[in-house]
Design a protein around this motif. Structure first.
Motif, PDB file in Angstrom:
ATOM      1  N   THR A  35       0.856  -1.187   0.000  1.00  0.00           N
ATOM      2  CA  THR A  35       0.000   0.000   0.000  1.00  0.00           C
ATOM      3  C   THR A  35       0.892   1.237   0.000  1.00  0.00           C
ATOM      4  N   ARG A  36       0.245   2.395  -0.103  1.00  0.00           N
ATOM      5  CA  ARG A  36       0.949   3.667   0.090  1.00  0.00           C
ATOM      6  C   ARG A  36       0.455   4.258   1.398  1.00  0.00           C
ATOM      7  N   GLY A  37       1.374   4.809   2.178  1.00  0.00           N
ATOM      8  CA  GLY A  37       1.017   5.405   3.463  1.00  0.00           C
ATOM      9  C   GLY A  37      -0.033   6.490   3.310  1.00  0.00           C
ATOM     10  N   ALA A  38      -1.015   6.495   4.191  1.00  0.00           N
ATOM     11  CA  ALA A  38      -2.103   7.468   4.124  1.00  0.00           C
ATOM     12  C   ALA A  38      -1.585   8.896   4.210  1.00  0.00           C
ATOM     13  N   SER A  40       2.130   9.681   4.559  1.00  0.00           N
ATOM     14  CA  SER A  40       3.474   9.821   3.977  1.00  0.00           C
ATOM     15  C   SER A  40       3.512   9.567   2.483  1.00  0.00           C
ATOM     16  N   GLY A  41       2.590   8.730   1.991  1.00  0.00           N
ATOM     17  CA  GLY A  41       2.630   8.334   0.589  1.00  0.00           C
ATOM     18  C   GLY A  41       3.714   7.307   0.300  1.00  0.00           C
ATOM     19  N   GLN A  42       4.466   6.885   1.334  1.00  0.00           N
ATOM     20  CA  GLN A  42       5.535   5.913   1.150  1.00  0.00           C
ATOM     21  C   GLN A  42       4.963   4.506   1.027  1.00  0.00           C
ATOM     22  N   GLU A  43       5.693   3.662   0.287  1.00  0.00           N
ATOM     23  CA  GLU A  43       5.281   2.275   0.107  1.00  0.00           C
ATOM     24  C   GLU A  43       5.365   1.528   1.438  1.00  0.00           C
ATOM     25  N   ARG A  44       4.338   0.753   1.714  1.00  0.00           N
ATOM     26  CA  ARG A  44       4.269  -0.076   2.923  1.00  0.00           C
ATOM     27  C   ARG A  44       3.884  -1.497   2.490  1.00  0.00           C
ATOM     28  N   TRP A  72      -2.430  -0.374   8.173  1.00  0.00           N
ATOM     29  CA  TRP A  72      -2.716  -0.487   6.742  1.00  0.00           C
ATOM     30  C   TRP A  72      -4.180  -0.195   6.411  1.00  0.00           C
ATOM     31  N   TYR A  73      -5.070  -0.303   7.372  1.00  0.00           N
ATOM     32  CA  TYR A  73      -6.484   0.016   7.151  1.00  0.00           C
ATOM     33  C   TYR A  73      -6.620   1.446   6.626  1.00  0.00           C
ATOM     34  N   HIS A  74      -5.940   2.382   7.296  1.00  0.00           N
ATOM     35  CA  HIS A  74      -6.011   3.794   6.909  1.00  0.00           C
ATOM     36  C   HIS A  74      -5.367   4.023   5.539  1.00  0.00           C
ATOM     37  N   ASN A  75      -4.307   3.267   5.245  1.00  0.00           N
ATOM     38  CA  ASN A  75      -3.660   3.373   3.937  1.00  0.00           C
ATOM     39  C   ASN A  75      -4.620   2.984   2.819  1.00  0.00           C
ATOM     40  N   LEU A  76      -5.381   1.904   3.024  1.00  0.00           N
ATOM     41  CA  LEU A  76      -6.317   1.444   1.987  1.00  0.00           C
ATOM     42  C   LEU A  76      -7.436   2.452   1.759  1.00  0.00           C
ATOM     43  N   LEU A  77      -7.898   3.090   2.816  1.00  0.00           N
ATOM     44  CA  LEU A  77      -8.945   4.100   2.645  1.00  0.00           C
ATOM     45  C   LEU A  77      -8.424   5.290   1.849  1.00  0.00           C
ATOM     46  N   ALA A  78      -7.187   5.694   2.127  1.00  0.00           N
ATOM     47  CA  ALA A  78      -6.601   6.863   1.458  1.00  0.00           C
ATOM     48  C   ALA A  78      -6.124   6.548   0.043  1.00  0.00           C
TER      49      ALA A  78
END
Length: 137
Positions: A35-38, A40-44, A72-78
């Motif tokens: 994913t991408r950080g919600a 930071s935009g960094q790859e996770r 990762w929940y927040h990353n998927l939403l963003a």
């Protein structure tokens, strides 16, 4: 286990997953979700239990029955555009948060694969979120 300990464990699991065609000693079958950080935009990259769902996969945000959602929940939403690794296969997917009957049906299917999900749901007052990871066509 705190978030720092989880991140370190995840790094070790990811390394073994990639070195062994998706197999990790002592673990149930896993997928890697990138994913991408919600913020930071960094790859996770997060190892998740492999829950096949037709031609797609489910991502169950149980966080061990914690009262809080996994990071990762927040990353998927963003940023719902993700990459999924299963064994040696890697594909692009779009994450969609399921709700109501669709979520209930998917959670029931996930609990057939990993029976502990039912117990984890009982441990927390939050409804454990379920995402459908739909393959890009």
């Amino acid at each position: 286990m705190n978030d720092t300990e989880i991140l370190e464990m995840n790094r070790n699991v990811i390394e073994e997953f990639r070195a062994n065609g998706g197999k990790v000693t002592g673990w149930v079958p896993l997928i890697l979700l990138t994913t991408r950080g919600a913020k930071s935009g960094q790859e996770r990259i997060n190892p998740l239990i492999s829950i096949p769902y037709g031609d797609n996969y489910l991502a169950v945000a149980s966080k061990g029955g914690s009262p809080k959602h996994p990071l990762w929940y927040h990353n998927l939403l963003a940023h719902p555009d993700v990459t999924v690794e299963v064994g040696n296969e890697k594909f692009s997917a779009r994450a969609r948060l399921l709700s109501d009957d669709e979520r209930a049906q998917a959670f029931a299917e996930a609990a057939k694969v990993f029976t502990e999900y039912d117990e984890l749901q009982k441990m927390t007052s939050r409804e454990i979120p379920v995402f459908l990871l739909e393959r890009e066509k």
